[in-house]
Design an enzyme around this catalytic site. Structure first.
Site, mmCIF file in Angstrom:
data_model
loop_
_atom_site.group_PDB
_atom_site.id
_atom_site.type_symbol
_atom_site.label_atom_id
_atom_site.label_comp_id
_atom_site.label_asym_id
_atom_site.label_seq_id
_atom_site.Cartn_x
_atom_site.Cartn_y
_atom_site.Cartn_z
ATOM 1 N N VAL A 1 0.797 -1.251 0.050
ATOM 2 C CA VAL A 1 -0.095 -0.071 -0.041
ATOM 3 C C VAL A 1 1.087 1.371 -0.029
ATOM 4 O O VAL A 1 0.573 2.128 -0.867
ATOM 5 C CB VAL A 1 -0.844 -0.178 1.145
ATOM 6 C CG1 VAL A 1 -1.927 1.243 1.091
ATOM 7 C CG2 VAL A 1 -1.741 -1.061 1.271
ATOM 8 N N ALA B 1 -3.836 2.505 8.096
ATOM 9 C CA ALA B 1 -3.248 1.166 8.513
ATOM 10 C C ALA B 1 -4.037 0.230 9.623
ATOM 11 O O ALA B 1 -5.101 -0.346 9.272
ATOM 12 C CB ALA B 1 -1.761 1.255 8.891
ATOM 13 N N ASP C 1 -9.052 6.083 9.153
ATOM 14 C CA ASP C 1 -9.742 5.188 8.711
ATOM 15 C C ASP C 1 -10.131 3.967 9.827
ATOM 16 O O ASP C 1 -10.880 3.162 9.453
ATOM 17 C CB ASP C 1 -9.423 4.757 7.537
ATOM 18 C CG ASP C 1 -10.194 3.624 6.610
ATOM 19 O OD1 ASP C 1 -11.392 4.006 6.660
ATOM 20 O OD2 ASP C 1 -9.803 2.603 6.224
ATOM 21 N N GLU D 1 -12.994 -1.061 17.059
ATOM 22 C CA GLU D 1 -13.934 -0.704 15.896
ATOM 23 C C GLU D 1 -15.352 -1.399 16.023
ATOM 24 O O GLU D 1 -15.447 -2.342 16.490
ATOM 25 C CB GLU D 1 -13.425 -1.083 14.737
ATOM 26 C CG GLU D 1 -12.312 -0.236 14.418
ATOM 27 C CD GLU D 1 -11.592 -0.684 13.050
ATOM 28 O OE1 GLU D 1 -12.026 -1.752 12.227
ATOM 29 O OE2 GLU D 1 -10.402 -0.004 12.498
ATOM 30 N N HIS E 1 -13.387 2.431 8.481
ATOM 31 C CA HIS E 1 -12.584 1.514 8.010
ATOM 32 C C HIS E 1 -13.218 1.051 6.406
ATOM 33 O O HIS E 1 -13.502 -0.044 6.243
ATOM 34 C CB HIS E 1 -12.723 0.113 8.910
ATOM 35 C CG HIS E 1 -11.473 -0.974 8.720
ATOM 36 N ND1 HIS E 1 -11.003 -1.514 9.821
ATOM 37 C CD2 HIS E 1 -10.820 -0.876 7.802
ATOM 38 C CE1 HIS E 1 -9.935 -2.451 9.448
ATOM 39 N NE2 HIS E 1 -9.792 -2.016 7.992
ATOM 40 N N LEU E 2 -12.958 2.289 5.744
ATOM 41 C CA LEU E 2 -13.238 1.824 4.383
ATOM 42 C C LEU E 2 -12.121 1.618 3.323
ATOM 43 O O LEU E 2 -12.678 1.471 2.248
ATOM 44 C CB LEU E 2 -14.044 3.286 3.854
ATOM 45 C CG LEU E 2 -15.544 3.404 4.282
ATOM 46 C CD1 LEU E 2 -15.987 4.563 3.981
ATOM 47 C CD2 LEU E 2 -16.583 2.399 4.251
HETATM 48 N N1 LIG Z 1 -7.983 0.645 6.062
HETATM 49 C C1 LIG Z 1 -8.099 -0.529 5.407
HETATM 50 O O1 LIG Z 1 -9.154 -0.925 4.986
HETATM 51 C C2 LIG Z 1 -6.848 -1.419 4.868
HETATM 52 C C3 LIG Z 1 -5.843 -1.338 5.838
HETATM 53 N N2 LIG Z 1 -4.536 -2.177 5.237
HETATM 54 C C4 LIG Z 1 -3.426 -2.040 6.164
HETATM 55 O O2 LIG Z 1 -2.568 -1.530 5.720
HETATM 56 C C5 LIG Z 1 -1.281 -1.881 6.321
HETATM 57 C C6 LIG Z 1 -0.126 -2.158 4.954
HETATM 58 O O3 LIG Z 1 -0.788 -3.470 4.185
HETATM 59 P P1 LIG Z 1 0.249 -3.720 3.068
HETATM 60 O O4 LIG Z 1 0.790 -2.603 2.337
HETATM 61 O O5 LIG Z 1 -0.760 -4.579 2.182
HETATM 62 O O6 LIG Z 1 1.216 -4.619 3.931
HETATM 63 P P2 LIG Z 1 2.708 -4.926 3.316
HETATM 64 O O7 LIG Z 1 3.190 -6.027 4.286
HETATM 65 O O8 LIG Z 1 2.878 -4.951 2.106
HETATM 66 O O9 LIG Z 1 3.383 -3.680 4.032
HETATM 67 C C7 LIG Z 1 3.726 -3.390 5.083
HETATM 68 C C8 LIG Z 1 5.228 -2.646 5.331
HETATM 69 O O10 LIG Z 1 5.233 -2.224 6.700
HETATM 70 C C9 LIG Z 1 6.697 -2.402 7.134
HETATM 71 N N3 LIG Z 1 6.834 -2.041 8.234
HETATM 72 C C10 LIG Z 1 6.821 -3.353 9.310
HETATM 73 N N4 LIG Z 1 7.138 -2.700 10.514
HETATM 74 C C11 LIG Z 1 7.479 -1.451 10.390
HETATM 75 C C12 LIG Z 1 7.940 -0.301 11.277
HETATM 76 N N5 LIG Z 1 8.016 -0.756 12.625
HETATM 77 N N6 LIG Z 1 8.058 0.961 10.852
HETATM 78 C C13 LIG Z 1 8.020 1.125 9.553
HETATM 79 N N7 LIG Z 1 7.389 0.071 8.439
HETATM 80 C C14 LIG Z 1 7.285 -1.247 9.002
HETATM 81 C C15 LIG Z 1 6.982 -3.555 6.267
HETATM 82 O O11 LIG Z 1 8.433 -3.629 6.236
HETATM 83 C C16 LIG Z 1 6.352 -3.642 4.973
HETATM 84 O O12 LIG Z 1 7.106 -3.119 3.960
HETATM 85 C C17 LIG Z 1 -1.526 -3.143 7.003
HETATM 86 O O13 LIG Z 1 -1.651 -2.731 8.272
HETATM 87 C C18 LIG Z 1 -2.963 -3.615 6.545
HETATM 88 O O14 LIG Z 1 -3.681 -4.254 7.613
HETATM 89 C C19 LIG Z 1 -4.567 -2.942 4.229
HETATM 90 C C20 LIG Z 1 -5.811 -2.994 3.315
HETATM 91 C C21 LIG Z 1 -6.743 -2.248 3.353
HETATM 92 O O1 LIG Z 2 -7.172 -5.987 4.292
HETATM 93 C C1 LIG Z 2 -7.136 -4.972 5.452
HETATM 94 O O2 LIG Z 2 -6.198 -5.099 6.143
HETATM 95 C C2 LIG Z 2 -8.214 -3.999 6.042
HETATM 96 O O3 LIG Z 2 -8.006 -3.394 6.935
HETATM 97 C C3 LIG Z 2 -9.380 -4.426 5.103
HETATM 98 O O4 LIG Z 2 -10.427 -4.588 6.146
HETATM 99 P P1 LIG Z 2 -11.930 -5.017 5.900
HETATM 100 O O5 LIG Z 2 -11.501 -6.377 5.057
HETATM 101 O O6 LIG Z 2 -12.503 -4.018 4.922
HETATM 102 O O7 LIG Z 2 -12.430 -5.351 6.997
#
Ligand SMILES: NC(=O)C1=CN([C@@H]2O[C@H](COP(=O)(O)OP(=O)(O)OC[C@H]3O[C@@H](n4cnc5c(N)ncnc54)[C@H](O)[C@@H]3O)[C@@H](O)[C@H]2O)C=CC1
Ligand SMILES: O=C(O)C(=O)COP(=O)(O)O
Length: 616
Positions: A227, A306, A331, A336, A355-356
């Protein structure tokens, strides 16, 4: 009883020297019933594999092997509990494969109750899969599928302990989350949400909602993963200078996106905008707390798509009060939905969404398909590419190792059941391989551990939890490779247990370890060594193992006891150290002998020791 599996309908006779096989055909040995049976079996030998009606087809066997790896064997249509809204294309896939129970908004107690009868559970971020769920399921739950990225709502430790695979859908919502981050960034810089509410309220407050430019400012991304990288790409298009902090990110990837990787402190003190994209882990929990806000550039704006837990809400509220932070767009929340008295939600300088991040039609269809496929694969016993709590074994490695999976488990089982009363802690696994440099042993090691532990624990043992269970039982696994000629992945394997005693002393090698070795022939596992004796016996079924004096009459006496008890011998293997010395004999039996039959075998003169095994 000793568990040493053997395969019916297979005659194999081999000694430590060429003389041994001849003994079988020599009437002077007095084989009687055995000799006749052996001749019969010998005729069958060339067709041995096609004459095993009880034996499943090769493809089924291989399937079963891998099912054993994950212990995800589900005999009838599996029950798949879907506890949160899932995209239709994913649901259709699941419905075609199993019985889908869509039950939303379950209480913790209801979830535990349902887990008892569910083979798989599919969740999003709202379902808390706690230890209690795995305890209630008690092994029934084979896989938890997270239709999204974050698995912080799953107790991974408990899942692993219970041998439950956890898979996620890590890619399909990346763009959606990144777009939501950018949307919040823009909204935050231009007070969109506040201005919208005010205008709808009949006001026209152009002076109050003057924003700040994005172009020319610096955005610091925390968590430069999937992301984070997508946010960086888009932010650069908006004219932002992008820096990132991620202790694990690659310089090359960052450079390719024109992003400079910096320290946590440098990021805090340099940027005007912050976008958080790291996972919630013990290391990131509350990382944006009082100390971080004391170092942050005054007037900064923060976007969090995040996880709520990475920000200390009270510390952020204070930083907003002190005008150190100018605004925040959130978000995600530690709990939640957030409680009514949440310190940030009601503030005019904070905008919030429920959380969208992943909630676009496209992303939801994508994660639904991604997770349905991963869960179905796992239920079929295949190793999922998106496993969160198991080593990932690439399909090409798996294909090469599959024939050795049953062998590895059989060796672990056989060695364990040869151990005497003293127990053991050291497990030596030796792989004889032409590929000693790059052999991936995780799968085989897990299966050896499964073979060892399955008879001494009620826990499900599989690829997910094998190492953990071995460690928790105090086992020390020592692996080594022995180079060999050839082109295959493995020539043979040996398992030795560091114990001084055995139920069958012939199983002790020169180092006084219980030791067995095996190989795979025509995709079937065979034992090729017990202790210091070379043998050749298929690793399935019921086997009588004897150590006896190497003299005529003993084999016949044992076989006649068996014949008088109407027990057919399916194969035999005789090995000896040297003429006149100790010999061991392995007889494959069609039935498990009765107590009285065992007593009679015990009474045969010249038998030093014996034991009986069965693989079931
Ligand atoms: N709000 C939402 O609906 C969504 C939220 N997310 C959240 O977004 C976050 C990132 O998702 P992705 O990019 O797919 O995961 P990812 O695993 O590809 O990236 C996470 C990154 O965070 C880094 N990281 C770990 N510890 C760290 C630290 N202490 N300081 C800085 N960086 C650090 C990792 O090295 C990695 O590069 C996750 O927490 C995920 O749950 C993801 C999709 C939707
Ligand atoms: O994929 C993630 O980490 C998300 O936060 C998305 O959450 P959700 O599936 O929309 O409840």
């Amino acid at each position: 009883m000793l568990l040493l599996p053997a395969l019916p309908q297979q005659l194999t006779v081999r000694g430590t020297n060429d003389a041994a096989p001849n003994r079988l055909n020599n009437p002077c040995c007095g084989l009687g019933h055995v000799a006749q049976h052996s001749v019969h079996s010998a005729k069958l030998q060339s067709k041995a594999h096609s004459q095993q009606p009880s034996r499943p087809s090769r493809s089924r066997r291989l399937q079963a092997c891998v099912c054993g790896v994950l212990a995800a064997t589900v005999e009838s249509r599996p029950t798949i509990l879907v506890s949160e809204k899932l995209g239709t294309p994913g649901l259709s896939l699941l419905e075609a494969y199993g019985n889908v129970d869509q039950s939303f908004d379950l209480t913790p107690e209801q979830l535990c109750e349902k887990a008892k009868t569910s083979d798989a559970l599919i969740i999003r971020s709202a379902t808390q899969v706690t230890r209690a769920v795995f305890e209630a399921a008690n092994g029934k739950l084979k896989v938890v599928g997270r239709a999204g990225v974050g698995v912080d709502n799953v107790d991974l430790e408990a899942a692993t302990e219970y041998g439950c695979l956890v898979v996620n859908a890590p890619t399909a919502n990346t763009v959606a989350a990144a777009e939501h981050g950018i949307a919040l960034l823009a909204a935050l810089s231009r007070n969109i949400a506040q201005a919208d509410a005010s205008t709808k309220n009949g006001k026209w407050q152009r002076g109050k909602y003057v924003g700040v430019a994005l172009a020319g400012k610096t955005l610091a991304i925390f968590g430069f993963g999937k992301v984070g990288a997508e946010v960086a790409r888009r932010a650069r298009g908006l004219g932002l200078n992008v820096i990132a902090h991620d202790p694990f990110a690659s310089e090359t990837k960052a450079a390719a996106l024109h992003v400079k990787l910096v320290s946590f402190e440098e990021a805090l003190s340099t940027a005007e905008f912050f976008s958080l994209h790291m996972p919630l882990t013990p290391g990131t929990k509350g990382i944006f707390g009082t100390e971080a806000f004391s170092k942050i550039k005054k007037g900064a704006r923060i976007v969090n798509v995040a996880r709520g837990g990475v920000i200390d809400d009270v510390a952020l509220a204070k930083a907003l009060d002190d005008k150190i932070v100018a605004g925040a767009a959130l978000d995600v929340f530690a709990v939640e939905p957030p409680p009514a008295d949440h310190p940030l939600v009601g503030r005019p300088d904070v905008i919030v969404t429920p959380h969208l991040g992943a909630s676009t039609i496209e992303a939801q269809e994508g994660v639904a398909v991604e997770i349905a496929e991963a869960v179905i694969d796992a239920l079929k016993g295949e190793l999922a590419a998106t496993a969160v709590n198991a080593p990932m074994v690439p399909p090409e490695v798996l294909a090469q190792l599959q024939p050795f999976v049953t062998l590895a488990q059989g060796l672990g089982r056989a060695a364990t059941q040869l151990v005497g009363d003293s127990g053991f802690t050291d497990v030596y696994i030796s792989y004889t391989t032409p590929r000693s440099d790059d052999l991936d042993t995780r799968l085989l090691r897990a299966m050896v551990i499964k073979g060892i532990l399955e008879s001494i624990t009620t826990s499900t043992v599989n690829l997910v939890n094998a190492d953990l269970l071995a460690k928790s039982r105090g086992l020390r696994i020592i692996e080594s490779t022995v180079p060999s000629e050839g082109r295959g992945v493995l020539t043979s394997m040996a398992v030795s247990l560091g114990t001084g005693s055995s139920k069958f002393s012939a199983a002790l090698d020169y180092r006084q370890r219980v030791s067995v070795a095996g190989t795979v022939k025509d995709n079937h596992p065979y034992l090729i060594r017990i202790g210091i004796f070379d043998v050749d016996l298929a690793l399935e079924g019921t086997v009588l193992l004897c150590r006896q004096q190497d003299r005529p009459g003993i084999i016949a006496a044992v076989s006649s006891v068996l014949a008088s008890n109407d027990i057919n011998i399916s194969f035999m293997s005789v090995a000896r150290l040297d003429s006149g010395q100790d010999a061991i004999m392995a007889l494959g039996l069609d039935h498990y002998p009765s107590d009285s039959c065992i007593q009679k075998i015990r009474g045969v003169e010249g038998i030093a020791e014996f034991c009986i095994s069965t693989s079931s």
